[in-house]
Design an enzyme around this catalytic site. Structure first.
Site, mmCIF file in Angstrom:
data_model
loop_
_atom_site.group_PDB
_atom_site.id
_atom_site.type_symbol
_atom_site.label_atom_id
_atom_site.label_comp_id
_atom_site.label_asym_id
_atom_site.label_seq_id
_atom_site.Cartn_x
_atom_site.Cartn_y
_atom_site.Cartn_z
ATOM 1 N N GLY A 273 5.403 3.098 0.280
ATOM 2 C CA GLY A 273 6.107 3.998 -0.650
ATOM 3 C C GLY A 273 5.606 4.128 -1.837
ATOM 4 C CB SER B 275 -1.007 -0.097 1.341
ATOM 5 O OG SER B 275 -0.138 0.387 2.389
ATOM 6 C CE LYS B 276 0.960 7.437 -2.359
ATOM 7 N NZ LYS B 276 1.606 7.219 -3.539
ATOM 8 N NE ARG B 277 0.201 0.367 5.906
ATOM 9 C CZ ARG B 277 0.757 -0.599 5.715
ATOM 10 N NH1 ARG B 277 1.895 -0.713 6.746
ATOM 11 N NH2 ARG B 277 0.243 -1.790 5.343
#
Ligand code: GLU
Length: 437
Positions: free
Chosen positions: A215, A211-213
């Site tokens: 990167g 996910s966005k977490r």
């Protein structure tokens, strides 16, 4: 499955092309190209609120950047013209009508709903996951057309895949639970079932769903960080698959030749940046010199380095010399800044690299070095060695300050090679700036 392979990528234009989507598109493309079949692009834009033309365009541009061309779909034409679900309303309406007439679906206001039969075992043989089966009791009735007149995903996807002659559905494992519902609809509509292959989940190195977490998630972010399309292609191909001989670095045509959908594993794949960096570096190294230059130029320009005041050949040679330093084009552009301009060198240089007591002897050496003819790294280095022996100064003591004054840092390619490439005048100018020539 009969006849040539027909696979598709069916993105919803509600965001940029992200890693998961690019992975799915790639595996479909690889299978189509490996088998000589067709790769079809269909835009699933039934979510009117969230779908935009801009997202559609960035997805297409992302696919083009990755080099995944499609045979039918937007901008191509083909036997089936409408490749956007929003242009296929009539088709969904007609088939829903058929189900209503056959008593297999009912109306609820404006909506049309499929009645899930009881006591039916729905099963299929997934090319990746093996046998998947489910009892129909676990399913609720399936909405086909919503009251706003739009079809639902599970319904539209069946009508579309069947009417576009898709005979193999390759998509993310997050859709595996939708497949039994879709199979019921295939059967009810009298359509031939395609084969299915669900791709493994992609995890971050912490083993959590990517996910966005973790990167960057859109392929554009990778382009902007200086990853080559061929490297992203290569890296994504390794998520859930690898060639039989286990090699990790390969080009497009090798991937097409070696790819086997039957060899995709269901084990979740880990998105490992270190591996991407390694693969990118290998691809950068194997680029023809002038191509590498072309791909690096935008990064230098972005950093405002004066690319136009240098010969192309010089810049390409500088990158060649940099080989292996910097795993992305952006890093290469940053690390090689001193070849383009003296300014960053001045900004980094702090003077402490040169021992005060050694300055006189170094100054004498550099002056003599500047007389070297021909202006070749080997000549300079052998001069430094001779000097070292007669004057009792180590090669390192000569090379290190030189490196600081020419590049502004303590790591660089062989410094005499750097000096050779920069040219005598530039080297003289830099050394005199620091009072050493
Ligand atoms: N539009 C769906 C998605 O983006 C397609 C799923 C499928 O391939 O069936 O997830």
């Amino acid at each position: 499955m009969e006849g040539p392979v027909r696979v598709r990528f069916a993105p919803s234009p509600t965001g940029a092309l992200h890693i998961g989507g690019a992975h799915t598109a790639l595996f479909n493309w690889l299978w189509a190209r490996h088998t000589g079949g067709s790769f079809i692009l269909r835009i699933e834009d039934t979510d009117l609120q969230r779908s935009t033309k801009e997202y559609e365009e960035t997805i297409l541009a992302g696919l083009r950047w990755m080099g995944l061309d499609w045979d039918e779909g937007p901008d191509v034409g083909g036997p089936c013209k409408a490749y956007r679900q929003s242009e296929r309303q009539e088709l969904y309406r007609q088939h829903a009508e058929r189900l209503l007439e056959a008593g297999l679906a009912y109306r609820d206001g404006e909506a049309v709903i499929f009645r899930v039969p009881e006591g039916v075992e729905i099963s299929f043989e997934d090319v990746v996951y093996g046998r998947v089966s489910m009892m129909s009791e676990t399913l609720k009735d399936i909405v086909l057309m919503k009251s706003d007149g739009m079809p639902t995903y599970n319904y539209a996807v069946v009508v579309d895949d069947a009417s576009m002659g898709i005979n193999m559905v390759i998509r993310g494992e997050d859709h595996i639970s939708n497949t039994p519902k879709q199979l019921l609809l295939y059967d009810a509509l009298g359509f031939r079932r395609p084969d299915f292959g669900h791709l493994p989940m992609i995890l971050g190195t912490d083993k959590k769903k990517l996910s966005k977490r973790h990167g960057a998630t859109s392929v554009y972010e990778y382009r902007d960080m200086g990853y080559l399309p061929d490297a992203v292609f290569n890296f994504l191909a390794l998520l859930g698959w690898c060639p039989r001989d286990g090699r990790e670095v390969f080009g497009r045509s090798e991937a097409v030749r070696l790819f086997e959908i039957q060899k995709v594993t269901k084990r979740a794949a880990v998105f490992d940046m270190d591996k991407l960096n390694f693969i990118n570096q290998e691809h950068v190294k194997s680029l023809p010199k002038m191509d590498r230059l072309e791909m690096t130029l935008p990064f230098w320009k972005e950093l405002c380095y004066p690319v136009d005041s240098h010969e192309r050949e010089y810049l390409a040679d500088a990158l060649e010399l940099m080989e292996g330093r910097g795993q992305t084009l952006r890093k290469m552009a940053e690390f090689s800044d001193y070849f383009l301009s003296f300014d960053p060198v001045k900004a980094r240089y702090d003077g402490s690299a040169v021992d005060e007591g050694k300055k006189p002897i170094l100054r004498r050496f550099y002056r003599e070095m500047l007389e070297t003819e021909p202006w070749k790294a080997e000549e300079m280095e052998s001069l430094a060695r001779t000097w070292g022996t007669s004057e009792g100064i180590a090669l390192k003591e000569i090379a290190m300050p030189l490196r600081f004054m020419l590049t502004g840092g303590k790591v660089s390619p062989g410094i005499f090679h750097v000096a050779e490439l920069m040219g005598k005048n530039e080297v003289r100018a830099r050394l005199s700036h620091f009072g050493m020539a």
